[in-house]
Scaffold this motif. Structure first.
Motif, PDB file in Angstrom:
ATOM      1  N   PHE A   1       0.827  -1.213   0.000  1.00 35.17           N
ATOM      2  CA  PHE A   1       0.000   0.000   0.000  1.00 35.17           C
ATOM      3  C   PHE A   1       0.860   1.260   0.000  1.00 35.17           C
ATOM      4  O   PHE A   1       0.614   2.203  -0.764  1.00 35.17           O
ATOM      5  N   LEU A   2       1.882   1.301   0.859  1.00 32.90           N
ATOM      6  CA  LEU A   2       2.717   2.496   0.966  1.00 32.90           C
ATOM      7  C   LEU A   2       3.521   2.729  -0.313  1.00 32.90           C
ATOM      8  O   LEU A   2       3.700   3.876  -0.737  1.00 32.90           O
ATOM      9  N   ASN A   3       4.006   1.666  -0.944  1.00 35.79           N
ATOM     10  CA  ASN A   3       4.725   1.830  -2.215  1.00 35.79           C
ATOM     11  C   ASN A   3       3.792   2.358  -3.294  1.00 35.79           C
ATOM     12  O   ASN A   3       4.167   3.250  -4.070  1.00 35.79           O
TER      13      ASN A   3
ATOM     14  N   GLN B   1      -1.027  18.739   2.270  1.00 37.01           N
ATOM     15  CA  GLN B   1      -2.458  18.707   2.013  1.00 37.01           C
ATOM     16  C   GLN B   1      -2.828  17.676   0.957  1.00 37.01           C
ATOM     17  O   GLN B   1      -3.764  16.898   1.120  1.00 37.01           O
ATOM     18  N   ILE B   2      -2.089  17.676  -0.151  1.00 37.32           N
ATOM     19  CA  ILE B   2      -2.392  16.723  -1.214  1.00 37.32           C
ATOM     20  C   ILE B   2      -2.056  15.309  -0.758  1.00 37.32           C
ATOM     21  O   ILE B   2      -2.773  14.351  -1.082  1.00 37.32           O
ATOM     22  N   GLY B   3      -0.963  15.160   0.000  1.00 40.19           N
ATOM     23  CA  GLY B   3      -0.627  13.848   0.528  1.00 40.19           C
ATOM     24  C   GLY B   3      -1.722  13.306   1.433  1.00 40.19           C
ATOM     25  O   GLY B   3      -2.097  12.130   1.334  1.00 40.19           O
ATOM     26  N   ALA B   4      -2.261  14.143   2.321  1.00 38.76           N
ATOM     27  CA  ALA B   4      -3.338  13.704   3.210  1.00 38.76           C
ATOM     28  C   ALA B   4      -4.591  13.366   2.421  1.00 38.76           C
ATOM     29  O   ALA B   4      -5.283  12.379   2.717  1.00 38.76           O
ATOM     30  N   ARG B   5      -4.896  14.167   1.407  1.00 33.01           N
ATOM     31  CA  ARG B   5      -6.084  13.913   0.580  1.00 33.01           C
ATOM     32  C   ARG B   5      -5.982  12.571  -0.147  1.00 33.01           C
ATOM     33  O   ARG B   5      -6.889  11.745  -0.095  1.00 33.01           O
ATOM     34  N   GLU B   6      -4.864  12.348  -0.818  1.00 34.03           N
ATOM     35  CA  GLU B   6      -4.693  11.123  -1.588  1.00 34.03           C
ATOM     36  C   GLU B   6      -4.565   9.900  -0.677  1.00 34.03           C
ATOM     37  O   GLU B   6      -5.044   8.814  -1.018  1.00 34.03           O
ATOM     38  N   PHE B   7      -3.930  10.064   0.480  1.00 37.83           N
ATOM     39  CA  PHE B   7      -3.792   8.945   1.406  1.00 37.83           C
ATOM     40  C   PHE B   7      -5.158   8.498   1.909  1.00 37.83           C
ATOM     41  O   PHE B   7      -5.457   7.290   1.941  1.00 37.83           O
TER      42      PHE B   7
ATOM     43  N   HIS C   1     -10.416   3.323  -0.316  1.00 36.54           N
ATOM     44  CA  HIS C   1     -10.643   2.437  -1.460  1.00 36.54           C
ATOM     45  C   HIS C   1     -10.105   1.034  -1.181  1.00 36.54           C
ATOM     46  O   HIS C   1     -10.790   0.031  -1.448  1.00 36.54           O
ATOM     47  N   TRP C   2      -8.914   0.945  -0.629  1.00 42.16           N
ATOM     48  CA  TRP C   2      -8.323  -0.363  -0.339  1.00 42.16           C
ATOM     49  C   TRP C   2      -9.100  -1.092   0.759  1.00 42.16           C
ATOM     50  O   TRP C   2      -9.265  -2.312   0.695  1.00 42.16           O
ATOM     51  N   LEU C   3      -9.570  -0.357   1.761  1.00 36.60           N
ATOM     52  CA  LEU C   3     -10.354  -0.988   2.817  1.00 36.60           C
ATOM     53  C   LEU C   3     -11.675  -1.533   2.272  1.00 36.60           C
ATOM     54  O   LEU C   3     -12.094  -2.648   2.641  1.00 36.60           O
ATOM     55  N   SER C   4     -12.333  -0.781   1.412  1.00 35.94           N
ATOM     56  CA  SER C   4     -13.580  -1.259   0.801  1.00 35.94           C
ATOM     57  C   SER C   4     -13.330  -2.504  -0.035  1.00 35.94           C
ATOM     58  O   SER C   4     -14.120  -3.459  -0.006  1.00 35.94           O
ATOM     59  N   GLN C   5     -12.234  -2.494  -0.793  1.00 31.05           N
ATOM     60  CA  GLN C   5     -11.901  -3.651  -1.609  1.00 31.05           C
ATOM     61  C   GLN C   5     -11.577  -4.863  -0.748  1.00 31.05           C
ATOM     62  O   GLN C   5     -11.960  -6.000  -1.068  1.00 31.05           O
ATOM     63  N   ALA C   6     -10.873  -4.635   0.367  1.00 29.01           N
ATOM     64  CA  ALA C   6     -10.537  -5.747   1.260  1.00 29.01           C
ATOM     65  C   ALA C   6     -11.790  -6.343   1.889  1.00 29.01           C
ATOM     66  O   ALA C   6     -11.900  -7.572   2.037  1.00 29.01           O
TER      67      ALA C   6
ATOM     68  N   VAL D   1      -6.941  -9.997   6.765  1.00 23.49           N
ATOM     69  CA  VAL D   1      -5.597  -9.578   7.165  1.00 23.49           C
ATOM     70  C   VAL D   1      -5.232  -8.239   6.541  1.00 23.49           C
ATOM     71  O   VAL D   1      -4.650  -7.361   7.193  1.00 23.49           O
ATOM     72  N   VAL D   2      -5.578  -8.043   5.265  1.00 19.33           N
ATOM     73  CA  VAL D   2      -5.299  -6.780   4.593  1.00 19.33           C
ATOM     74  C   VAL D   2      -6.064  -5.644   5.265  1.00 19.33           C
ATOM     75  O   VAL D   2      -5.528  -4.554   5.490  1.00 19.33           O
TER      76      VAL D   2
END
Length: 361
Positions: free
Chosen positions: A77-79, A237-243, A249-254, A261-262
């Motif tokens: 996720f971080l990469n 600001q943009i980093g917080a927005r995109e994060f 999105h990843w949590l919904s997909q998981a 685990v994800v």
């Protein structure tokens, strides 16, 4: 006939109650001493110990595998977030999305950079920026400043113009604009924002002091220093927005995929500092790209910003770069994050010494 001594009462009546209380207060059970010792089968106990060891090893291996799986999900996720943020910051239209930065702010800063600014044009811009007038009133109605003028309170920013005059306003308004740029209520940005504001204030004040010593425009130096710090504000600001968007999105997909685990790995994640740090170390000209995106290339602010990014030997640009070195030195010195020898070497690299003589105005 000699009298026989009578046995004492304690010998006649054993202290049963005392023994009971003593038993009751014992922390361990009293073994039955009369029971014969059971024969111990050493083979059986060795087998039970081996089974428990195997179970313990299996539990540890399962926990280790789950930890490695969570760590792998976090790293992936971080990469992905780091690469995605790099692409987003390269797109000028993304720099202004969901941020309080607008082209009229730069037009107002361009007016404030002038040696002889047009008062009416500045008031005209502020008429469309109600937040700036409110910020100026809050600044002036601060209890410490009210005491200096016998507790008189302002209720109109135009009165502040007549009270202060243009030169003090050229010092105050750019800082209020930068504070507005840095406004974000995103989780995890509070401390980072406060540190950035403190750094920006120190750099802008140092830049103005250096420029004044070198017979340059302190107003231009101050605003250029804030424009340089705008890059960090945009990154936060943009980093917080995109994060936040990517994490949701990843949590919904998981959840949809049943990847427990994800989901557990990503749920506690906060805005990481490592990708932001890597981007801050690069040469950033996001504020310049914003001006180009809004076609503000004819502003004197834009040309001064280009010289700052491309011609560090320009006298005004050099003063801003040295002011950044002074602010960094002050932060490291205050927090004791570097040795005195390292700090002195840092100052010598930027042809500076005795930085404490540059104080806030």
């Amino acid at each position: 006939m000699d009298n026989v001594a009578e046995p004492s009462q304690s010998q006649q009546k054993p202290d049963i109650k005392g023994r009971f209380f003593q038993y009751l207060m014992l922390e361990r059970a009293v073994p039955n001493l009369n029971a014969p010792h059971e024969q111990v089968d050493e083979t059986l106990w060795r087998h039970k110990l081996a089974v428990e060891q195997d179970a313990l090893l299996a539990r540890w291996q399962a926990q280790r595998a789950e930890y490695e799986e969570r760590l792998l999900a976090q790293n992936q996720f971080l990469n992905h977030f780091s690469h995605h943020l790099t692409h987003v910051l390269a797109a000028p239209e993304q720099l202004q999305q969901d941020t309080p930065i607008r082209p009229e702010h730069f037009e107002l800063l361009d007016l404030l950079m002038s040696d002889n600014p047009d008062r009416e044009r500045i008031l005209g811009h502020m008429a469309n920026l109600s937040w700036l007038g409110d910020a100026l009133l809050r600044f002036m109605n601060n209890p410490k400043r009210r005491e200096q003028r016998r507790d008189v309170e302002f209720n109109d920013y135009r009165l502040v113009f007549h009270y202060l005059g243009m030169e003090p306003l050229q010092r105050i308004l750019p800082w209020l604009i930068f504070q507005h740029w840095g406004l974000a209520r995103k989780e995890g940005l509070g401390l980072r924002q406060r540190k950035l504001w403190r750094f920006a204030r120190q750099q802008s004040d140092a830049a103005a002091a250096l420029a004044r010593r070198q017979k340059l425009s302190p107003n231009k130096a101050r605003i250029l220093a804030l424009m340089q710090c705008l890059n960090a504000a945009l990154l936060l600001q943009i980093g917080a927005r995109e994060f936040t968007a990517m994490k949701n999105h990843w949590l919904s997909q998981a959840r949809a995929d049943g990847a427990k685990v994800v989901h557990q790995a990503l749920l506690p994640l906060q805005l990481p500092g490592k990708p932001l740090l890597q981007l801050m170390k690069l040469r950033n000209d996001w504020s310049q790209r914003l001006l180009e995106h809004w076609q503000l290339n004819d502003l004197a602010l834009y040309h001064a910003l280009c010289r700052l990014n491309e011609s560090p030997n320009d006298p005004l640009s050099k003063a801003v770069v040295q002011a950044e070195a002074i602010a960094i030195h002050h932060a490291l010195l205050t927090r004791r994050l570097a040795s005195p020898e390292e700090l002195n070497q840092w100052l010598s690299q930027h042809q500076l010494s005795r930085h404490s003589q540059w104080r806030s105005e």
